[in-house]
Design a protein around this motif. Structure first.
Motif, PDB file in Angstrom:
ATOM      1  N   ARG A 278       0.834  -1.209   0.000  1.00 51.45           N
ATOM      2  CA  ARG A 278       0.000   0.000   0.000  1.00 51.45           C
ATOM      3  C   ARG A 278       0.868   1.258   0.000  1.00 51.45           C
ATOM      4  NH1 ARG A 278      -0.957   4.108   3.617  1.00 51.45           N
ATOM      5  NH2 ARG A 278      -1.375   2.740   5.397  1.00 51.45           N
ATOM      6  N   LYS A 281       1.864   2.203  -3.298  1.00 52.45           N
ATOM      7  CA  LYS A 281       0.699   2.541  -4.127  1.00 52.45           C
ATOM      8  C   LYS A 281       0.307   1.402  -5.071  1.00 52.45           C
ATOM      9  CE  LYS A 281       1.600   7.511  -3.878  1.00 52.45           C
ATOM     10  NZ  LYS A 281       1.731   8.778  -4.613  1.00 52.45           N
ATOM     11  N   ARG A 282       0.653   0.199  -4.673  1.00 51.12           N
ATOM     12  CA  ARG A 282       0.252  -0.986  -5.435  1.00 51.12           C
ATOM     13  C   ARG A 282      -1.035  -1.510  -4.796  1.00 51.12           C
ATOM     14  NH1 ARG A 282       5.730  -4.442  -5.403  1.00 51.12           N
ATOM     15  NH2 ARG A 282       4.336  -5.983  -6.356  1.00 51.12           N
ATOM     16  N   TYR A 283      -2.104  -0.767  -5.023  1.00 49.16           N
ATOM     17  CA  TYR A 283      -3.317  -0.979  -4.250  1.00 49.16           C
ATOM     18  C   TYR A 283      -3.993  -2.322  -4.537  1.00 49.16           C
ATOM     19  CZ  TYR A 283      -2.547   3.946  -3.355  1.00 49.16           C
ATOM     20  OH  TYR A 283      -1.969   5.148  -3.000  1.00 49.16           O
ATOM     21  N   GLU A 284      -3.973  -2.769  -5.775  1.00 47.31           N
ATOM     22  CA  GLU A 284      -4.602  -4.058  -6.102  1.00 47.31           C
ATOM     23  C   GLU A 284      -3.892  -5.197  -5.382  1.00 47.31           C
ATOM     24  OE1 GLU A 284      -7.475  -6.440  -7.416  1.00 47.31           O
ATOM     25  OE2 GLU A 284      -7.424  -4.255  -7.703  1.00 47.31           O
ATOM     26  N   ALA A 286      -2.005  -4.874  -2.706  1.00 47.65           N
ATOM     27  CA  ALA A 286      -2.191  -4.674  -1.269  1.00 47.65           C
ATOM     28  C   ALA A 286      -3.541  -5.216  -0.821  1.00 47.65           C
ATOM     29  CB  ALA A 286      -2.083  -3.188  -0.930  1.00 47.65           C
ATOM     30  N   LYS A 287      -4.592  -4.956  -1.632  1.00 45.86           N
ATOM     31  CA  LYS A 287      -5.926  -5.478  -1.300  1.00 45.86           C
ATOM     32  C   LYS A 287      -5.912  -6.994  -1.170  1.00 45.86           C
ATOM     33  CE  LYS A 287      -8.510  -3.962  -4.522  1.00 45.86           C
ATOM     34  NZ  LYS A 287      -9.647  -3.693  -5.399  1.00 45.86           N
ATOM     35  N   GLU A 307      -7.085  -0.585   6.565  1.00 48.10           N
ATOM     36  CA  GLU A 307      -6.107  -0.574   5.473  1.00 48.10           C
ATOM     37  C   GLU A 307      -6.768  -0.943   4.146  1.00 48.10           C
ATOM     38  OE1 GLU A 307      -2.923   0.212   5.190  1.00 48.10           O
ATOM     39  OE2 GLU A 307      -2.605   0.794   7.271  1.00 48.10           O
ATOM     40  N   CYS A 311      -7.173   1.352   0.478  1.00 46.88           N
ATOM     41  CA  CYS A 311      -6.928   0.881  -0.894  1.00 46.88           C
ATOM     42  C   CYS A 311      -8.145   1.128  -1.781  1.00 46.88           C
ATOM     43  CB  CYS A 311      -6.575  -0.603  -0.890  1.00 46.88           C
ATOM     44  SG  CYS A 311      -5.019  -1.000  -0.068  1.00 46.88           S
ATOM     45  N   GLU A 314      -8.396   4.812  -2.644  1.00 44.00           N
ATOM     46  CA  GLU A 314      -7.413   5.221  -3.658  1.00 44.00           C
ATOM     47  C   GLU A 314      -7.836   4.777  -5.057  1.00 44.00           C
ATOM     48  OE1 GLU A 314      -4.995   7.205  -3.348  1.00 44.00           O
ATOM     49  OE2 GLU A 314      -4.940   7.406  -1.165  1.00 44.00           O
ATOM     50  N   GLU A 315      -8.589   3.682  -5.135  1.00 43.02           N
ATOM     51  CA  GLU A 315      -9.091   3.194  -6.421  1.00 43.02           C
ATOM     52  C   GLU A 315     -10.461   3.795  -6.765  1.00 43.02           C
ATOM     53  OE1 GLU A 315      -7.026  -1.213  -6.709  1.00 43.02           O
ATOM     54  OE2 GLU A 315      -9.030  -1.071  -5.871  1.00 43.02           O
TER      55      GLU A 315
END
Length: 381
Positions: A278, A281-284, A286-287, A307, A311, A314-315
């Motif tokens: 996260r 910024k690698r949200y996918e 991280a999810k 958390e 994510c 941010e998306e």
């Protein structure tokens, strides 16, 4: 903020030989200068002996205890306080606890300093000081005051170590220090503290332990089992946390992946992986890590849902973010991080009045929260 030199608020005066108080006379030696707290109305350089009160002397003595414990007359000053206020430690400790509860941290810190100056050998005061700094650090970190939080963590550790070095050993010092090390993800030290706590209490009967003591024993054993069963004292786990915490995220991710290869069922490790991803910024990705965390024993925690919500925000998946935050809030209704994020979510949804209400709620729980205060300032609320 405390003044640069708190002793500037104190006069050191010599009393006349015939001086005495009409009520509960205090043992005064007129040859030794006595610290007296200035009154707010006093002009610089002025002092009226006829208006001197016992409270001014006691306040002056406590200031010396807090900020000048190496004073050459300290033993004499302690004797005055001890005779004038036989229940001083109990009264001051209760006051410090109340001030801490009300987040009046500066005054609480001063009271604990006075207590240590009054009786430097009292391990209960040393341990209470450690707990105070520990709690203050947590509050400041929640408020976004990270540098201050780190400084108070260091203070807490200093006093925990003093308490753990006491002879005879104090079991509660190791129990509470264990939680401090858990917070720092230093599971080796946490394990050592809990093992020491159990060793020190192993021969105590249930009656001697009492209900609270038995709870602590069971809790310490549970945490030991968790640390051991999940191999959380592994060097890779600790290194991962340290790297990510100081901004070297890629190194931290490498370490936690090595740990996960051998320990794929540890929720804390998947959470840490998500935390690092996260931050990149690698949200996918991280999810996916946080969703994995939720499937594991112990992983359905407020922080995990919080958390995950970040994510989603941010998306721009605001409905999913709200769902996650509401679940987090149902687990920890007074968690100001979650309430703040509900405020940020309301802003993204175009509901500034709702956002302001969330940020105001945060400040009701924690008046020192810089982020909530800044958002309200932007909104001119």
């Amino acid at each position: 903020m405390k003044p640069t030199d708190p002793l500037e608020s104190v006069y050191f005066i010599e009393l006349p030989e015939d001086f005495h108080f009409t009520q509960k006379a205090m043992p005064i030696d007129p040859t030794i200068p006595l610290p007296v707290q200035k009154k707010e109305k006093d002009d610089p350089g002025t002092f009226n002996m006829k208006e001197l009160t016992e409270e001014q002397i006691l306040a002056g003595l406590l200031t010396v205890m807090a900020y000048d414990s190496d004073n050459k007359n300290i033993l004499y000053y302690r004797s005055i306080l001890g005779k004038a206020r036989p229940n001083l430690k109990k009264e001051l400790t209760e006051a410090a606890i109340l001030k801490t509860k009300n987040q009046d941290y500066d005054l609480a810190e001063e009271i604990y300093a006075s207590l240590r100056g009054f009786d430097p050998e009292d391990i209960a005061t040393i341990l209470n000081t450690a707990l105070f700094f520990d709690q203050r650090a947590d509050s400041y970190r929640t408020s976004g005051l990270y540098d201050d939080a780190d400084a108070y963590d260091a203070d807490a550790l200093f006093y925990y170590r003093q308490a753990m070095d006491a002879e005879p050993a104090v079991p509660d010092a190791f129990f509470n220090a264990g939680f401090y090390y858990l917070k720092k993800h230093n599971f080796k030290e946490a394990k050592s503290c809990f093992e020491t706590y159990l060793a020190l209490t192993c021969e105590m009967t249930d009656d001697e332990m009492g209900e609270n003591g038995l709870y602590k024993k069971n809790r310490a054993q549970e945490l030991l089992n968790e640390i051991s069963n999940r191999n959380m004292e592994d060097d890779h786990f600790k290194a991962a946390y340290d790297f990510i915490n100081k901004g070297e995220v890629e190194k931290g991710l490498d370490e936690i992946r090595v740990f996960l290869e051998k320990n794929p069922a540890v929720w804390n490790a998947w959470f840490m992986l998500g935390w690092g991803l996260r931050q990149q910024k690698r949200y996918e990705d991280a999810k996916k890590a946080f969703e994995k965390t939720l499937t594991l024993e112990g992983g359905k925690r407020a922080d995990t849902y919080n958390e995950l919500a970040i994510c989603f925000m941010e998306e721009q998946n605001l409905p999913k973010a709200k769902e996650a935050l509401q679940t987090a809030l149902s687990i920890e209704p007074e968690n100001t991080k979650i309430i703040s994020n509900l405020g940020y979510l309301a802003l993204k949804e175009g509901n500034p009045s709702d956002a302001a209400a969330y940020f105001q709620t945060v400040l009701e729980y924690d008046p020192n929260d810089k982020l909530a205060a800044a958002e309200l300032l932007k909104m001119d609320v």
